[in-house]
Motif scaffolding. Structure first.
Motif, PDB file in Angstrom:
ATOM      1  N   TYR A  30      50.065  19.995  33.852  1.00 28.25           N
ATOM      2  CA  TYR A  30      50.795  21.016  34.166  1.00 28.25           C
ATOM      3  C   TYR A  30      50.628  21.920  33.313  1.00 28.25           C
ATOM      4  N   THR A  31      50.384  23.335  33.654  1.00 28.29           N
ATOM      5  CA  THR A  31      50.631  24.008  32.504  1.00 28.29           C
ATOM      6  C   THR A  31      51.904  24.822  32.421  1.00 28.29           C
ATOM      7  N   SER A  32      53.266  24.007  33.052  1.00 32.20           N
ATOM      8  CA  SER A  32      53.911  24.740  32.565  1.00 32.20           C
ATOM      9  C   SER A  32      55.308  24.057  33.019  1.00 32.20           C
ATOM     10  N   ILE A  33      56.888  23.499  32.843  1.00 31.24           N
ATOM     11  CA  ILE A  33      57.601  22.788  33.092  1.00 31.24           C
ATOM     12  C   ILE A  33      59.163  24.181  32.849  1.00 31.24           C
ATOM     13  N   PHE A  34      59.856  23.756  34.132  1.00 32.42           N
ATOM     14  CA  PHE A  34      61.220  23.688  34.445  1.00 32.42           C
ATOM     15  C   PHE A  34      62.073  23.048  34.430  1.00 32.42           C
ATOM     16  N   ALA A  35      62.709  23.006  33.681  1.00 32.81           N
ATOM     17  CA  ALA A  35      63.811  21.936  33.631  1.00 32.81           C
ATOM     18  C   ALA A  35      65.191  22.087  34.129  1.00 32.81           C
ATOM     19  N   PHE A  36      66.284  21.547  34.432  1.00 32.04           N
ATOM     20  CA  PHE A  36      67.494  21.458  35.187  1.00 32.04           C
ATOM     21  C   PHE A  36      68.154  20.359  35.210  1.00 32.04           C
ATOM     22  N   GLY A  37      69.837  20.569  33.925  1.00 34.86           N
ATOM     23  CA  GLY A  37      70.009  19.321  33.644  1.00 34.86           C
ATOM     24  C   GLY A  37      71.354  19.566  33.320  1.00 34.86           C
ATOM     25  N   ASP A  38      71.709  18.244  32.217  1.00 34.49           N
ATOM     26  CA  ASP A  38      73.008  18.203  31.843  1.00 34.49           C
ATOM     27  C   ASP A  38      72.264  18.016  29.864  1.00 34.49           C
ATOM     28  N   SER A  39      73.454  16.829  29.607  1.00 33.82           N
ATOM     29  CA  SER A  39      72.912  17.137  28.175  1.00 33.82           C
ATOM     30  C   SER A  39      71.858  16.524  27.674  1.00 33.82           C
ATOM     31  N   VAL A  40      71.280  15.395  28.761  1.00 33.63           N
ATOM     32  CA  VAL A  40      70.501  14.477  28.665  1.00 33.63           C
ATOM     33  C   VAL A  40      69.062  15.698  28.638  1.00 33.63           C
ATOM     34  N   VAL A 115      72.629  22.534  31.016  1.00 30.04           N
ATOM     35  CA  VAL A 115      73.433  22.448  30.177  1.00 30.04           C
ATOM     36  C   VAL A 115      75.070  21.519  29.873  1.00 30.04           C
ATOM     37  N   ALA A 116      74.793  21.095  28.464  1.00 28.40           N
ATOM     38  CA  ALA A 116      75.495  20.077  28.213  1.00 28.40           C
ATOM     39  C   ALA A 116      76.692  20.139  28.687  1.00 28.40           C
ATOM     40  N   GLY A 117      77.506  18.901  29.345  1.00 27.94           N
ATOM     41  CA  GLY A 117      78.681  18.878  30.430  1.00 27.94           C
ATOM     42  C   GLY A 117      78.617  19.424  31.662  1.00 27.94           C
ATOM     43  N   THR A 118      77.822  19.462  31.960  1.00 32.96           N
ATOM     44  CA  THR A 118      77.977  20.782  33.516  1.00 32.96           C
ATOM     45  C   THR A 118      77.704  19.075  34.637  1.00 32.96           C
ATOM     46  N   ASN A 119      78.996  19.655  35.747  1.00 33.68           N
ATOM     47  CA  ASN A 119      79.215  18.495  36.605  1.00 33.68           C
ATOM     48  C   ASN A 119      77.476  18.968  37.833  1.00 33.68           C
ATOM     49  N   THR A 120      77.654  18.049  38.208  1.00 28.26           N
ATOM     50  CA  THR A 120      75.686  18.774  39.359  1.00 28.26           C
ATOM     51  C   THR A 120      76.790  19.555  40.383  1.00 28.26           C
ATOM     52  N   VAL A 121      77.965  19.511  40.995  1.00 28.13           N
ATOM     53  CA  VAL A 121      78.613  20.163  42.142  1.00 28.13           C
ATOM     54  C   VAL A 121      79.385  20.592  40.855  1.00 28.13           C
ATOM     55  N   ASP A 122      79.389  22.072  42.021  1.00 28.76           N
ATOM     56  CA  ASP A 122      80.709  23.314  41.418  1.00 28.76           C
ATOM     57  C   ASP A 122      81.661  22.774  41.147  1.00 28.76           C
ATOM     58  N   SER A 123      82.999  23.387  40.433  1.00 27.94           N
ATOM     59  CA  SER A 123      84.418  23.072  40.099  1.00 27.94           C
ATOM     60  C   SER A 123      84.924  23.475  41.526  1.00 27.94           C
ATOM     61  N   ASN A 137      80.838  25.541  33.339  1.00 26.81           N
ATOM     62  CA  ASN A 137      80.776  25.356  35.050  1.00 26.81           C
ATOM     63  C   ASN A 137      79.149  25.753  35.416  1.00 26.81           C
ATOM     64  N   ALA A 138      78.525  25.306  34.750  1.00 28.93           N
ATOM     65  CA  ALA A 138      77.112  26.014  35.157  1.00 28.93           C
ATOM     66  C   ALA A 138      76.354  24.509  35.759  1.00 28.93           C
ATOM     67  N   SER A 139      76.999  24.736  37.065  1.00 30.79           N
ATOM     68  CA  SER A 139      76.822  23.302  38.137  1.00 30.79           C
ATOM     69  C   SER A 139      75.247  24.018  38.094  1.00 30.79           C
ATOM     70  N   PHE A 170      58.167  20.303  38.176  1.00 27.34           N
ATOM     71  CA  PHE A 170      59.718  20.850  37.857  1.00 27.34           C
ATOM     72  C   PHE A 170      60.205  19.302  37.528  1.00 27.34           C
ATOM     73  N   VAL A 171      61.515  19.040  36.518  1.00 27.22           N
ATOM     74  CA  VAL A 171      62.060  18.220  36.281  1.00 27.22           C
ATOM     75  C   VAL A 171      63.829  18.220  36.730  1.00 27.22           C
ATOM     76  N   MET A 172      63.794  18.257  37.869  1.00 29.65           N
ATOM     77  CA  MET A 172      65.851  17.965  38.321  1.00 29.65           C
ATOM     78  C   MET A 172      66.607  17.174  37.939  1.00 29.65           C
ATOM     79  N   GLY A 173      66.753  17.618  36.576  1.00 32.22           N
ATOM     80  CA  GLY A 173      67.683  16.177  35.840  1.00 32.22           C
ATOM     81  C   GLY A 173      68.248  15.884  34.974  1.00 32.22           C
ATOM     82  N   PRO A 174      68.703  14.049  35.308  1.00 31.29           N
ATOM     83  CA  PRO A 174      69.395  14.027  35.252  1.00 31.29           C
ATOM     84  C   PRO A 174      70.722  14.742  35.761  1.00 31.29           C
ATOM     85  N   PHE A 175      71.280  14.503  36.554  1.00 28.49           N
ATOM     86  CA  PHE A 175      72.557  14.468  37.581  1.00 28.49           C
ATOM     87  C   PHE A 175      73.389  13.776  37.686  1.00 28.49           C
ATOM     88  N   GLY A 176      74.919  13.626  37.352  1.00 26.89           N
ATOM     89  CA  GLY A 176      75.795  12.800  38.207  1.00 26.89           C
ATOM     90  C   GLY A 176      76.398  12.109  37.112  1.00 26.89           C
TER      91      GLY A 176
END
Length: 384
Positions: A30-40, A115-123, A137-139, A170-176
């Motif tokens: 891997y030459t790049s990483i894209f990450a999504f998630g919460d405070s973890v 983004v820390a504190g975010t929910n997976t699903v929209d507000s 609300n950075a879902s 790509f790192v999708m999470g953790p979410f939930g």
């Protein structure tokens, strides 16, 4: 003599190949990483986008003290799992997306949208149910919008993006976790909370499918860690009934069972995505069992505390909503954070993060084993 010469030449050729092959494999990593998630996974976005001082404890000491030696937006005394993954593959720490959007910075090594504190699903889903996220609300949908907004900094055309994504992780999470914990904070019972799980899984699925359409070929999807072991949960939802607790760890069983149910449903959905996209590698990262291994084997890994926060005060678990880690009234942490699994009552210490990452990268708690997909020597020092 000719035979000996030929034999020597053959051995020399094999030796040269052995030198060349590992290098070529490493270059294919891997030459790049894209990450999504919460405070973890958040490496600073919450700190950069929030203007509420009560939401900025992570910007104060003693956060960051172990590794960075100053606060940097991470909810930890040092590095997060995503940081150790980047180090392992020889990549720089990903910048938070809020620090690169609109300023023309290069994101060749990737970027972090968590983004820390975010929910997976929209507000819009939770607010009619009386659940209000006062943090952000950075879902996941919002983070995906940010991703597409900064993508021109990484690649100029869709075809160029697809080419570069072949060597991107790509790192999708953790979410939930926040979806369920925020519901509990607003008085929802566990029966209702369980009805949110399909919505959360659908949202994660939609984001994965969107990444695949954009050209992503390797996506890691972490499950939820055992929230029932966190001081904040043990303090907020403690019970006088001893049967509510795991006798081996002291964690709240019903909360961990909720996390396990989410993880089971997530894995079932990932199997469907794999079936529909045989050319895409979907890696499940089992954070739950990787963490439980630490809680069940404290002494083996050098811990003396499992359920008490290192940075915090009050009660049996060192956690209080009134005075939390990062508040001006509580500047200092414990003198030995490396002996604590928990850092601030809500997040793990750097050492715990590192040990968990080790078991992900060696394939023990990733499916398929990530070490069979990308042969790269570790760039960080392992604990004994």
């Amino acid at each position: 003599m000719a035979l000996a010469y030929d034999t020597l030449k053959f051995i020399s050729t094999i030796f040269l190949l052995l030198l060349i092959i590992p290098r070529s494999v490493t270059l294919a990593c891997y030459t790049s990483i894209f990450a999504f998630g919460d405070s973890v996974t958040d490496v600073g976005n919450r700190m950069l986008i929030s203007d509420d001082p009560s939401n900025l404890r992570m910007a104060n000491p003693p956060y960051g003290e172990t590794f960075f030696h100053h606060p940097n937006g991470r909810f930890c005394d040092g590095r997060l799992i995503i940081d150790f993954i980047a180090e392992h593959y020889g990549l720089p720490f990903m910048p938070p997306s809020a620090s690169v959007a609109g300023n023309g910075s290069s994101i060749e090594g990737g970027v972090n949208f968590a983004v820390a504190g975010t929910n997976t699903v929209d507000s819009a889903f939770y607010e009619p149910r009386g659940i209000v996220n006062t943090y952000t609300n950075a879902s996941l949908n919002v983070q995906m919008i940010w991703f597409k907004d900064v993508l021109p900094l990484f690649c100029a055309t869709p075809s160029e993006c697809r080419k570069k994504f072949k060597s991107s992780l790509f790192v999708m999470g953790p979410f939930g976790s926040n979806d369920y914990r925020h519901g509990l904070d607003f008085g929802k019972d566990i029966k209702e909370i369980r009805t949110y799980i399909p919505v959360v899984i659908d949202t994660i699925t939609a984001a994965i499918n969107e990444l695949i359409k954009l050209g992503a070929t390797t996506i890691m999807v972490p499950g939820i860690a055992p929230d029932g072991c966190l001081p904040v949960i043990l303090t907020s939802f403690g019970s006088a009934n001893g049967l509510d607790y795991d006798p081996n760890t002291g964690c709240l069983s019903w909360m961990n069972e909720l996390n396990e149910f989410h993880n089971l449903r997530l894995q079932q959905r990932l199997n469907i995505i794999r079936h529909l996209n045989p050319d895409v590698v979907i890696i499940y990262a089992d954070l739950y069992n990787a963490a439980m291994k630490l809680y069940r084997n404290l002494k083996k890994y050098g811990f003396v505390q499992s359920l008490a926060a290192c940075c915090g005060t009050g009660g049996a678990y060192g956690y209080s909503d009134d005075v939390r880690c990062g508040d001006i009234e509580l500047i200092n942490s414990c003198p030995d954070p490396w002996r604590h699994i928990d850092w601030d009552g809500c997040h793990m210490s750097e050492k715990a993060n590192k040990l968990i990452t080790m078991t992900l990268l060696d394939g023990t708690y990733t499916s398929p084993p990530i070490n069979t997909l990308c042969a790269s020597p570790s760039k960080f020092t392992y604990y004994d």
